[in-house]
Write an enzyme that holds these catalytic residues in place. Sequence first.
Site, PDB file in Angstrom:
ATOM      1  N   SER A 130       7.689  -7.245   8.050  1.00  0.00           N
ATOM      2  CA  SER A 130       6.770  -8.692   7.464  1.00  0.00           C
ATOM      3  C   SER A 130       6.243  -9.283   8.511  1.00  0.00           C
ATOM      4  O   SER A 130       6.784  -9.205   9.915  1.00  0.00           O
ATOM      5  CB  SER A 130       7.422  -9.475   6.294  1.00  0.00           C
ATOM      6  OG  SER A 130       8.354 -10.165   7.257  1.00  0.00           O
ATOM      7  N   GLY A 151      10.152  -8.339  -3.586  1.00  0.00           N
ATOM      8  CA  GLY A 151       9.804  -7.055  -3.651  1.00  0.00           C
ATOM      9  C   GLY A 151       8.392  -6.474  -3.318  1.00  0.00           C
ATOM     10  O   GLY A 151       8.173  -5.375  -3.420  1.00  0.00           O
ATOM     11  N   ALA A 152       7.604  -7.480  -2.843  1.00  0.00           N
ATOM     12  CA  ALA A 152       6.346  -6.975  -2.382  1.00  0.00           C
ATOM     13  C   ALA A 152       6.529  -6.028  -1.047  1.00  0.00           C
ATOM     14  O   ALA A 152       5.761  -4.914  -1.036  1.00  0.00           O
ATOM     15  CB  ALA A 152       5.365  -8.400  -1.868  1.00  0.00           C
ATOM     16  N   GLY A 153       7.169  -6.622  -0.030  1.00  0.00           N
ATOM     17  CA  GLY A 153       7.429  -5.639   1.045  1.00  0.00           C
ATOM     18  C   GLY A 153       7.908  -4.042   0.843  1.00  0.00           C
ATOM     19  O   GLY A 153       7.602  -3.126   1.108  1.00  0.00           O
ATOM     20  N   ASP A 154       9.030  -4.248  -0.218  1.00  0.00           N
ATOM     21  CA  ASP A 154       9.453  -3.075  -0.461  1.00  0.00           C
ATOM     22  C   ASP A 154       8.750  -2.088  -1.396  1.00  0.00           C
ATOM     23  O   ASP A 154       8.551  -0.752  -1.093  1.00  0.00           O
ATOM     24  CB  ASP A 154      10.798  -3.195  -1.671  1.00  0.00           C
ATOM     25  CG  ASP A 154      11.847  -4.401  -0.897  1.00  0.00           C
ATOM     26  OD1 ASP A 154      11.836  -4.442   0.041  1.00  0.00           O
ATOM     27  OD2 ASP A 154      12.295  -4.910  -2.026  1.00  0.00           O
ATOM     28  N   ASN A 209      -0.722  -1.491  -0.126  1.00  0.00           N
ATOM     29  CA  ASN A 209      -1.148  -2.586  -0.545  1.00  0.00           C
ATOM     30  C   ASN A 209      -1.325  -2.879  -2.023  1.00  0.00           C
ATOM     31  O   ASN A 209      -1.029  -3.709  -2.673  1.00  0.00           O
ATOM     32  CB  ASN A 209      -2.567  -2.949   0.094  1.00  0.00           C
ATOM     33  CG  ASN A 209      -2.354  -3.189   1.616  1.00  0.00           C
ATOM     34  OD1 ASN A 209      -1.420  -3.801   2.054  1.00  0.00           O
ATOM     35  ND2 ASN A 209      -3.656  -3.281   2.556  1.00  0.00           N
TER      36      ASN A 209
HETATM   37  N1  LIG Z   1      -0.466 -12.575  -2.860  1.00  0.00           N
HETATM   38  C1  LIG Z   1      -0.699 -11.396  -2.745  1.00  0.00           C
HETATM   39  N2  LIG Z   1      -1.848 -10.783  -3.141  1.00  0.00           N
HETATM   40  C2  LIG Z   1      -2.116  -9.528  -3.046  1.00  0.00           C
HETATM   41  N3  LIG Z   1      -1.132  -8.645  -2.086  1.00  0.00           N
HETATM   42  C3  LIG Z   1      -0.027  -9.025  -1.894  1.00  0.00           C
HETATM   43  C4  LIG Z   1       0.303 -10.490  -2.114  1.00  0.00           C
HETATM   44  N4  LIG Z   1       1.435 -10.667  -1.279  1.00  0.00           N
HETATM   45  C5  LIG Z   1       1.934  -9.410  -1.011  1.00  0.00           C
HETATM   46  N5  LIG Z   1       0.694  -8.493  -1.130  1.00  0.00           N
HETATM   47  C6  LIG Z   1       0.800  -7.080  -0.698  1.00  0.00           C
HETATM   48  O1  LIG Z   1       2.286  -6.625  -0.511  1.00  0.00           O
HETATM   49  C7  LIG Z   1       2.455  -6.372   0.978  1.00  0.00           C
HETATM   50  C8  LIG Z   1       3.858  -6.919   1.350  1.00  0.00           C
HETATM   51  O2  LIG Z   1       3.883  -8.408   1.295  1.00  0.00           O
HETATM   52  P1  LIG Z   1       4.485  -9.303   2.489  1.00  0.00           P
HETATM   53  O3  LIG Z   1       4.533 -10.936   1.604  1.00  0.00           O
HETATM   54  O4  LIG Z   1       3.788  -9.214   3.907  1.00  0.00           O
HETATM   55  O5  LIG Z   1       5.922  -8.499   2.569  1.00  0.00           O
HETATM   56  P2  LIG Z   1       7.437  -9.291   2.232  1.00  0.00           P
HETATM   57  O6  LIG Z   1       7.496  -9.008   0.935  1.00  0.00           O
HETATM   58  O7  LIG Z   1       8.278  -8.221   2.990  1.00  0.00           O
HETATM   59  O8  LIG Z   1       7.596 -10.695   2.913  1.00  0.00           O
HETATM   60  C9  LIG Z   1       1.263  -7.000   1.552  1.00  0.00           C
HETATM   61  O9  LIG Z   1       0.722  -6.178   2.834  1.00  0.00           O
HETATM   62  C10 LIG Z   1       0.108  -6.876   0.478  1.00  0.00           C
HETATM   63  O10 LIG Z   1      -0.215  -5.628   0.516  1.00  0.00           O
HETATM   64  O1  LIG Z   2      10.745  -9.238  -1.080  1.00  0.00           O
HETATM   65  P1  LIG Z   2      10.901  -8.180  -0.054  1.00  0.00           P
HETATM   66  O2  LIG Z   2      11.135  -8.670   0.993  1.00  0.00           O
HETATM   67  O3  LIG Z   2      10.073  -6.952  -0.435  1.00  0.00           O
HETATM   68  O4  LIG Z   2      12.645  -7.580  -0.570  1.00  0.00           O
HETATM   69  C1  LIG Z   2      13.613  -8.492  -1.118  1.00  0.00           C
HETATM   70  C2  LIG Z   2      14.736  -8.625  -0.085  1.00  0.00           C
HETATM   71  O5  LIG Z   2      14.187  -9.225   1.036  1.00  0.00           O
HETATM   72  C3  LIG Z   2      15.801  -9.477  -0.659  1.00  0.00           C
HETATM   73  O6  LIG Z   2      16.739  -9.782   0.172  1.00  0.00           O
HETATM   74  C4  LIG Z   2      16.239  -8.844  -1.879  1.00  0.00           C
HETATM   75  O7  LIG Z   2      17.120  -9.683  -2.681  1.00  0.00           O
HETATM   76  C5  LIG Z   2      15.121  -8.672  -2.902  1.00  0.00           C
HETATM   77  O8  LIG Z   2      15.520  -8.035  -4.123  1.00  0.00           O
HETATM   78  C6  LIG Z   2      13.962  -7.631  -2.296  1.00  0.00           C
HETATM   79  O9  LIG Z   2      14.483  -6.387  -2.164  1.00  0.00           O
END
Ligand SMILES: Nc1ncnc2c1ncn2[C@@H]1O[C@H](COP(=O)(O)OP(=O)(O)O)[C@@H](O)[C@H]1O
Ligand SMILES: O=P([O-])([O-])O[C@@H]1[C@@H](O)[C@H](O)[C@@H](O)[C@H](O)[C@@H]1O
Length: 389
Positions: free
Chosen positions: A219, A269-272, A296
């Site tokens: 991230s 879970g967005a990153g996952d 995305n």
């Molecule tokens: N508010 C949002 N609107 C649209 N897409 C999103 C949004 N937040 C996250 N995403 C999508 O999910 C991906 C992962 O989100 P991010 O916040 O960067 O990761 P993490 O959950 O690991 O912090 C982004 O690259 C994007 O594609």
């Molecule tokens: O939001 P994200 O960064 O994609 O991933 C999240 C982890 O950072 C967190 O530790 C876990 O408890 C959530 O269930 C989810 O897996």
Amino acid sequence: MPPAAEQDDAHEEGENQQLMMTTTTKGGPAPEGLVVGSYCHDVLIRGGRVVGETLGGAAAFVSNVLDAAAPRGEEQGEEAPFVVVSKVGDDFAYASAPAPARRPPLVCASPTTSFHAQFSDAAASAHAPDRELRLVCACDPIYPADLPDRRFAYGLAVGVAGEVLPETLERMIRLCRAVLVDAQALIRAFDGDGAVGHVALEDTPYARLLPRVAFLKASSEEAPYVGVETARRRCCVIVTEGRDGCRLYWDGGEACVAPFPAVQVDPTGAGDSFLAGFAAGLLWGLSATDAALLGNFFGAAAVAQVGVPTFHPKMLQALKEILEENTTEYSPCMNGTTFSFERSNVHHELHTALQEVARLMSEQQQADPANGNGGDICSTQELNSSRTA
Ligand SMILES: Nc1ncnc2c1ncn2[C@@H]1O[C@H](COP(=O)(O)OP(=O)(O)O)[C@@H](O)[C@H]1O
Ligand SMILES: O=P([O-])([O-])O[C@@H]1[C@@H](O)[C@H](O)[C@@H](O)[C@H](O)[C@@H]1O
């Protein structure tokens, strides 16, 4: 006698990067994957009050997206072909939820990993951390011996609490032709209170394994600890940028990939989901930059629902048709040296088609927010809501 998958490790050590996965035309068996990381309990807190309790753990989000989007061969039945190695305690509360029910975790004596996610009341900005995570309980690590003794086309190392040990990642690299890693599995550090911090990847025992990893996702908060400029010389690095989409960095090039619209109700879970969507794109045979569109797409889908999202069957059918139209064969190259990274000539068309599906999904959710919550106890009104375009 060494285990079957170990016998040609010596050969593999030197030639891992040269191995080519046989091209599989559509209709043949789809490539099988190995997902390593534990399911967990997530407690969502805002203003000192618990506003939701959900299944969590990258393995749960990843399984959900692979089940939705990974190609499956005609012979392979309903389920996408992948194995999950995850550990929980006997207190695990979500054994009958779809992801753990389909691919049950190993149950051990220690309690299930549990996180408290504290959400701030301030509107989430694109890059500021919108939650503070605290590890409350950590289940046992996943050891190399916990992994199945056979080969996989690809592996996803998706730990959340340090459960994927360096030796476990190394074993994954031996078993899988291409390994994709979430940086959160490698660089998280926990203080005495369980607050999640980060250490520099370079100072961890994982750093030496990077040249044998195909993709490393971080991230924007994690990126400074990964050291993108150093890491990109060893593997392709993808930095996700929340509502701004993501950027890919490889040795010799980089690309920026546009996001999809979403009404964010829970960023968990967005990153996952991004990583699993990206992996699914590669499995369909897309270049890395094109596959990031699918990442995305699923990242956006994840933030629009609380907890592990549910996907409408019509959406999944539309997605399958789009992928079938824009690809010709499954994963022609699940291999670090032969992936193609550049945007292809289907990129624009793919983006437009996925945008239409994302728009329909978003409209459906706004019309009936209860749809999006998959039965979770947290209402969409209770978590930060931010509209993105
Ligand atoms: N508010 C949002 N609107 C649209 N897409 C999103 C949004 N937040 C996250 N995403 C999508 O999910 C991906 C992962 O989100 P991010 O916040 O960067 O990761 P993490 O959950 O690991 O912090 C982004 O690259 C994007 O594609
Ligand atoms: O939001 P994200 O960064 O994609 O991933 C999240 C982890 O950072 C967190 O530790 C876990 O408890 C959530 O269930 C989810 O897996």
